[in-house]
Design an enzyme around this catalytic site. Sequence first.
Site, PDB file in Angstrom:
ATOM      1  CG  HIS A 172      97.332   8.613   0.687  1.00 19.79           C
ATOM      2  ND1 HIS A 172      98.529   8.633   1.548  1.00 19.79           N
ATOM      3  CD2 HIS A 172      96.310   8.697   1.472  1.00 19.79           C
ATOM      4  CE1 HIS A 172      98.175   8.840   2.745  1.00 19.79           C
ATOM      5  NE2 HIS A 172      96.730   8.721   2.817  1.00 19.79           N
ATOM      6  CD  GLU A 174     102.231   9.761  -2.941  1.00 18.39           C
ATOM      7  OE1 GLU A 174     103.182  10.396  -2.268  1.00 18.39           O
ATOM      8  OE2 GLU A 174     101.068   9.790  -2.282  1.00 18.39           O
ATOM      9  CB  CYS A 202     102.640   8.118   3.737  1.00 18.48           C
ATOM     10  SG  CYS A 202     101.328   7.189   3.106  1.00 18.48           S
ATOM     11  CB  CYS A 205     102.409   6.242  -1.083  1.00 19.96           C
ATOM     12  SG  CYS A 205     100.682   7.028  -0.700  1.00 19.96           S
TER      13      CYS A 205
END
Length: 275
Positions: A172, A174, A202, A205
């Site tokens: 992801h 991040e 999320c 993250c």
Amino acid sequence: TLLPMTIQHIAFAADWRQAQRTGSYDRSTRGASIDEVGFLHASAGREQVDRVLEYVFGDVTDPLVLLTLDEAALASAGLSIVMEPGNPVDPGSERFPHVYGGPLPVDTVSRVEPIAPPGRSAEERYLARAIDLATGNAATDGGPFGAVVVTADGRAFEGTNRVTALHDPTAHAEVTAIRAACAGLETFDLEGAVVYASCEPCPMCLGAALWARVGRVVYAADRHDAAAAGFDDAAFYDYFTAPGGGSLMHLEHHATERATAPFDAWRANAERTDY
């Protein structure tokens, strides 16, 4: 001889759209033409780009794009790059790459990405950069998510969603930004850092940010905006309110005889690096 650097130019988005219609880009700096100035003013890397944004485009609110130029394509088109003082009346001023030879054929531009106008606070610029990264990534080969990690000493590291590109469900935006920051600083502790994310992180993250000791997370779109685009993390958030419950994923505890052996070895290792 080609110069080993990244050559970039800030353009008004409207000027670049016009160039795509005509096949060539004829602007130099802030709308002035190459004919008027004599060359195209460019920057050698992101630090120079940021300075040009601040000092030349400081009051601009119109959409801007950052053009990355292909040096080999420039040479093939008969254009040349010369490092010259940014201030013509001060020979000792910082040198910038200037491209001579006339308008740029559009195929000498290898990458185009939106870039935030500088007339904003630092926080607004970092958040805008995260959104720009997400927008550019969504238009190529990644998901619509971008992030910037700004460390306590002011250094910035960027990341985009690379899940499908890398076949990595943990990649992801991040997480990739945190990985870039830790690799760049050669540390696992980002205490005092801020994560600027294009969208609400999320649970994974957020966990990564917590483990990295990030001090603050700032995001633009929220989980509901993501859900409307088909990225619904609601079930994940719900899962962590009651781990192991429901049908999403079962969590089972098997307390084997040697379950704590790794922790015993950890405590016994005087050379360990605590984290």
